[in-house]
Design a protein around this motif. Structure first.
Motif, PDB file in Angstrom:
ATOM      1  N   ASP A 152       1.054  -1.114  -0.154  1.00 10.77           N
ATOM      2  CA  ASP A 152       0.000   0.091  -0.078  1.00 10.77           C
ATOM      3  C   ASP A 152       0.846   1.130  -0.039  1.00 10.77           C
ATOM      4  O   ASP A 152       1.797   1.341   0.823  1.00 10.77           O
ATOM      5  CB  ASP A 152      -1.065  -0.047   1.220  1.00 10.77           C
ATOM      6  N   ILE A 153       0.407   2.132  -0.820  1.00  5.77           N
ATOM      7  CA  ILE A 153       1.326   3.538  -0.912  1.00  5.77           C
ATOM      8  C   ILE A 153       1.452   4.477   0.179  1.00  5.77           C
ATOM      9  O   ILE A 153       2.389   5.070   0.412  1.00  5.77           O
ATOM     10  CB  ILE A 153       0.833   4.081  -2.206  1.00  5.77           C
ATOM     11  N   VAL A 154       0.139   4.250   0.990  1.00  7.69           N
ATOM     12  CA  VAL A 154       0.248   5.237   2.204  1.00  7.69           C
ATOM     13  C   VAL A 154       0.906   4.387   3.501  1.00  7.69           C
ATOM     14  O   VAL A 154       1.802   4.986   4.094  1.00  7.69           O
ATOM     15  CB  VAL A 154      -1.202   5.477   2.626  1.00  7.69           C
ATOM     16  N   ALA A 155       0.602   3.133   3.386  1.00 13.59           N
ATOM     17  CA  ALA A 155       1.136   2.277   4.678  1.00 13.59           C
ATOM     18  C   ALA A 155       2.818   2.353   4.566  1.00 13.59           C
ATOM     19  O   ALA A 155       3.324   2.216   5.586  1.00 13.59           O
ATOM     20  CB  ALA A 155       0.680   0.931   4.570  1.00 13.59           C
ATOM     21  N   LYS A 156       3.305   2.344   3.240  1.00 15.93           N
ATOM     22  CA  LYS A 156       4.811   2.098   3.289  1.00 15.93           C
ATOM     23  C   LYS A 156       5.469   3.552   3.653  1.00 15.93           C
ATOM     24  O   LYS A 156       6.468   3.618   4.127  1.00 15.93           O
ATOM     25  CB  LYS A 156       5.114   2.267   1.574  1.00 15.93           C
ATOM     26  N   GLY A 162      -1.768   1.255   8.422  1.00 19.70           N
ATOM     27  CA  GLY A 162      -2.410  -0.381   8.467  1.00 19.70           C
ATOM     28  C   GLY A 162      -3.369  -0.513   9.647  1.00 19.70           C
ATOM     29  O   GLY A 162      -4.457  -0.996   9.519  1.00 19.70           O
ATOM     30  N   TYR A 163      -3.207   0.051  10.660  1.00 19.11           N
ATOM     31  CA  TYR A 163      -3.822  -0.147  12.060  1.00 19.11           C
ATOM     32  C   TYR A 163      -5.236   0.747  11.751  1.00 19.11           C
ATOM     33  O   TYR A 163      -6.124   0.414  12.181  1.00 19.11           O
ATOM     34  CB  TYR A 163      -3.082   0.328  13.308  1.00 19.11           C
ATOM     35  N   VAL A 164      -4.831   2.113  11.240  1.00 18.56           N
ATOM     36  CA  VAL A 164      -5.978   2.822  11.157  1.00 18.56           C
ATOM     37  C   VAL A 164      -6.867   2.323  10.222  1.00 18.56           C
ATOM     38  O   VAL A 164      -8.175   2.478  10.062  1.00 18.56           O
ATOM     39  CB  VAL A 164      -5.577   4.419  10.742  1.00 18.56           C
ATOM     40  N   TYR A 165      -6.561   1.944   9.108  1.00 17.46           N
ATOM     41  CA  TYR A 165      -7.242   1.367   8.000  1.00 17.46           C
ATOM     42  C   TYR A 165      -8.242   0.126   8.580  1.00 17.46           C
ATOM     43  O   TYR A 165      -9.414   0.405   7.919  1.00 17.46           O
ATOM     44  CB  TYR A 165      -6.280   0.849   6.841  1.00 17.46           C
ATOM     45  N   ALA A 166      -7.876  -0.631   9.155  1.00 18.11           N
ATOM     46  CA  ALA A 166      -8.854  -1.599   9.647  1.00 18.11           C
ATOM     47  C   ALA A 166     -10.041  -0.984  10.328  1.00 18.11           C
ATOM     48  O   ALA A 166     -10.958  -1.579  10.161  1.00 18.11           O
ATOM     49  CB  ALA A 166      -8.006  -2.590  10.535  1.00 18.11           C
ATOM     50  N   PHE A 167      -9.593  -0.125  11.212  1.00 18.63           N
ATOM     51  CA  PHE A 167     -10.697   0.425  12.115  1.00 18.63           C
ATOM     52  C   PHE A 167     -11.819   1.391  11.054  1.00 18.63           C
ATOM     53  O   PHE A 167     -12.887   1.754  11.337  1.00 18.63           O
ATOM     54  CB  PHE A 167     -10.240   1.287  13.373  1.00 18.63           C
ATOM     55  N   ALA A 168     -11.039   1.956   9.950  1.00 21.67           N
ATOM     56  CA  ALA A 168     -11.700   2.885   9.015  1.00 21.67           C
ATOM     57  C   ALA A 168     -12.825   1.925   8.368  1.00 21.67           C
ATOM     58  O   ALA A 168     -13.824   2.409   8.159  1.00 21.67           O
ATOM     59  CB  ALA A 168     -10.719   3.500   7.906  1.00 21.67           C
ATOM     60  N   GLU A 169     -12.504   0.802   8.023  1.00 21.59           N
ATOM     61  CA  GLU A 169     -13.296  -0.302   7.276  1.00 21.59           C
ATOM     62  C   GLU A 169     -14.362  -0.740   8.207  1.00 21.59           C
ATOM     63  O   GLU A 169     -15.639  -0.762   7.965  1.00 21.59           O
ATOM     64  CB  GLU A 169     -12.635  -1.524   6.996  1.00 21.59           C
ATOM     65  N   LEU A 170     -14.044  -0.612   9.372  1.00 18.78           N
ATOM     66  CA  LEU A 170     -15.146  -1.112  10.403  1.00 18.78           C
ATOM     67  C   LEU A 170     -16.282   0.141  10.615  1.00 18.78           C
ATOM     68  O   LEU A 170     -17.464   0.121  10.617  1.00 18.78           O
ATOM     69  CB  LEU A 170     -14.505  -1.349  11.954  1.00 18.78           C
ATOM     70  N   ILE A 188     -15.821   9.083   1.448  1.00 18.24           N
ATOM     71  CA  ILE A 188     -14.791   8.610   2.092  1.00 18.24           C
ATOM     72  C   ILE A 188     -14.375   7.074   1.423  1.00 18.24           C
ATOM     73  O   ILE A 188     -13.219   6.944   1.203  1.00 18.24           O
ATOM     74  CB  ILE A 188     -15.128   8.495   3.555  1.00 18.24           C
ATOM     75  N   THR A 189     -15.364   6.490   1.188  1.00 16.85           N
ATOM     76  CA  THR A 189     -15.108   5.123   0.504  1.00 16.85           C
ATOM     77  C   THR A 189     -14.630   5.303  -0.920  1.00 16.85           C
ATOM     78  O   THR A 189     -13.634   4.407  -0.924  1.00 16.85           O
ATOM     79  CB  THR A 189     -16.658   4.194   0.510  1.00 16.85           C
ATOM     80  N   PHE A 190     -14.928   6.094  -1.762  1.00 14.67           N
ATOM     81  CA  PHE A 190     -14.555   6.153  -2.970  1.00 14.67           C
ATOM     82  C   PHE A 190     -13.023   6.581  -2.807  1.00 14.67           C
ATOM     83  O   PHE A 190     -12.107   6.041  -3.650  1.00 14.67           O
ATOM     84  CB  PHE A 190     -15.234   7.274  -3.796  1.00 14.67           C
ATOM     85  N   VAL A 191     -12.649   7.551  -2.146  1.00 13.04           N
ATOM     86  CA  VAL A 191     -11.560   8.125  -1.917  1.00 13.04           C
ATOM     87  C   VAL A 191     -10.399   7.029  -1.319  1.00 13.04           C
ATOM     88  O   VAL A 191      -9.323   6.879  -1.931  1.00 13.04           O
ATOM     89  CB  VAL A 191     -11.276   9.463  -0.708  1.00 13.04           C
ATOM     90  N   VAL A 192     -10.933   6.340  -0.098  1.00 13.90           N
ATOM     91  CA  VAL A 192      -9.968   5.319   0.429  1.00 13.90           C
ATOM     92  C   VAL A 192      -9.684   4.171  -0.361  1.00 13.90           C
ATOM     93  O   VAL A 192      -8.517   3.846  -0.642  1.00 13.90           O
ATOM     94  CB  VAL A 192     -10.545   5.018   1.919  1.00 13.90           C
ATOM     95  N   MET A 193     -10.647   3.674  -1.054  1.00 11.17           N
ATOM     96  CA  MET A 193     -10.662   2.627  -2.077  1.00 11.17           C
ATOM     97  C   MET A 193      -9.886   2.853  -3.338  1.00 11.17           C
ATOM     98  O   MET A 193      -9.027   2.027  -3.869  1.00 11.17           O
ATOM     99  CB  MET A 193     -11.904   1.992  -2.464  1.00 11.17           C
ATOM    100  N   THR A 194      -9.832   4.202  -3.749  1.00 14.24           N
ATOM    101  CA  THR A 194      -9.201   4.599  -4.854  1.00 14.24           C
ATOM    102  C   THR A 194      -7.608   4.614  -4.547  1.00 14.24           C
ATOM    103  O   THR A 194      -6.879   4.125  -5.579  1.00 14.24           O
ATOM    104  CB  THR A 194      -9.665   5.898  -5.452  1.00 14.24           C
ATOM    105  N   VAL A 195      -7.355   5.103  -3.196  1.00 13.85           N
ATOM    106  CA  VAL A 195      -5.888   5.101  -3.031  1.00 13.85           C
ATOM    107  C   VAL A 195      -5.414   3.876  -2.879  1.00 13.85           C
ATOM    108  O   VAL A 195      -4.292   3.329  -3.287  1.00 13.85           O
ATOM    109  CB  VAL A 195      -5.797   5.891  -1.633  1.00 13.85           C
ATOM    110  N   MET A 234     -15.957  -1.880  -4.939  1.00 17.06           N
ATOM    111  CA  MET A 234     -16.244  -1.067  -4.087  1.00 17.06           C
ATOM    112  C   MET A 234     -16.244   0.647  -4.564  1.00 17.06           C
ATOM    113  O   MET A 234     -17.004   1.199  -4.224  1.00 17.06           O
ATOM    114  CB  MET A 234     -15.360  -0.977  -2.694  1.00 17.06           C
ATOM    115  N   ILE A 235     -15.312   0.754  -5.521  1.00 14.02           N
ATOM    116  CA  ILE A 235     -15.149   2.152  -6.112  1.00 14.02           C
ATOM    117  C   ILE A 235     -16.167   2.341  -6.797  1.00 14.02           C
ATOM    118  O   ILE A 235     -17.024   3.421  -6.661  1.00 14.02           O
ATOM    119  CB  ILE A 235     -13.777   2.348  -6.745  1.00 14.02           C
ATOM    120  N   GLY A 236     -16.722   1.379  -7.750  1.00 12.01           N
ATOM    121  CA  GLY A 236     -17.989   1.424  -8.549  1.00 12.01           C
ATOM    122  C   GLY A 236     -19.096   1.794  -7.793  1.00 12.01           C
ATOM    123  O   GLY A 236     -19.968   2.634  -8.183  1.00 12.01           O
ATOM    124  N   MET A 237     -19.513   0.942  -6.741  1.00 11.77           N
ATOM    125  CA  MET A 237     -20.672   1.130  -5.904  1.00 11.77           C
ATOM    126  C   MET A 237     -20.788   2.495  -5.460  1.00 11.77           C
ATOM    127  O   MET A 237     -21.483   3.014  -5.426  1.00 11.77           O
ATOM    128  CB  MET A 237     -20.816  -0.137  -5.039  1.00 11.77           C
TER     129      MET A 237
END
Length: 247
Positions: A152-156, A162-170, A188-195, A234-237
């Motif tokens: 993942d380009i952000v987690a690198k 990675g820790y934030v992302y799991a709770f963001a999905e929740l 938020i979903t569109f932006v997060v999944m696109t990244v 997810m991006i499409g929906m």
């Protein structure tokens, strides 16, 4: 050429992902495959890399000790593991079952309503998707964060993502389930999944044989077009619902 080394100190999938990530960064290394039960690392390299260089990559984590084995004379032959023998269906059975359950339950929910509304179904589907996938990530949060950081380009750039992302999905799952501010939730979903899909595309197109972190550290799923389809869905929906609500 492929060399096999013994690596001690690995006790979980998080350790496996960490060692794989560290060794993958050594110049000249093309691919790293870790056999956790055997405590072995099979390293595919462009040119000969000394064991000293590989040990140097693990120096900040002294519990991981790398040593040469007597298997290294088979340098031109990649080892065959149980994972290599699996069929496509056997490999992706966990994620296919999860998608099947979510699709089935959400379609049943629409049937109970007496009619089928696409927007409502997509909302329920995304709630189920994020809640289920965050559950598997939270089972081994550290293992997921380490695996996610490999592509993942952000987690690198930020280890904590990675820790934030799991709770963001929740949080997104709960937002879709409760109908909280649909425009904000879908944005938020569109932006997060696109990244997120950027790192996935880079890994798949570069043919990197690494573990997909979509189901956390519970299942050993390889990164592939399945991961791309999952993110694109997810991006499409989210994009479709945003456009519908903004019209």
């Amino acid at each position: 050429m492929t060399h096999t080394y013994s690596v001690t100190g690995m006790t979980c999938t998080g350790c496996q992902a960490k060692v794989q990530s560290l060794l993958s960064k050594v110049p000249g290394v093309k691919n790293v495959t870790i056999d956790l039960p055997k405590g072995e690392a099979s390293i595919d390299m462009d040119k000969h890399i000394s064991a000293t260089q590989l040990k140097e990559a693990l120096k900040d984590y002294p519990k991981y000790q790398l040593a040469e084995t007597n298997l290294n004379h088979h340098t031109e032959i990649s080892p065959t593991t149980d994972e290599d023998k699996k069929t496509w269906l056997q490999t992706y059975k966990p994620i296919l079952l999860i998608f099947g359950y979510i699709i089935g339950i959400t379609f049943l929910a629409e049937w109970v309503q007496g009619d089928f509304v696409w927007m409502r179904w997509m909302n329920h589907f995304m709630a189920g998707f994020f809640l289920v996938f965050s559950f598997f990530k939270l089972l081994n949060l550290k293992g997921f964060a380490v695996s996610y950081r490999m592509y993942d380009i952000v987690a690198k750039r930020w280890n904590g993502w990675g820790y934030v992302y799991a709770f963001a999905e929740l949080a997104l799952g709960l937002a879709f389930l409760t109908g909280f501010n649909p425009i904000l939730t879908n944005t938020i979903t569109f932006v997060v999944m696109t990244v997120s899909i950027v790192g996935v595309l880079q890994s798949v197109f570069n043919k990197r044989k690494i573990k997909c972190a979509c189901l956390g550290a519970v299942f050993n799923l390889p990164m592939s077009t399945i991961t791309i389809i999952e993110d694109l869905l997810m991006i499409g929906m989210s994009g479709t619902m945003l456009l519908t609500m903004l019209q």
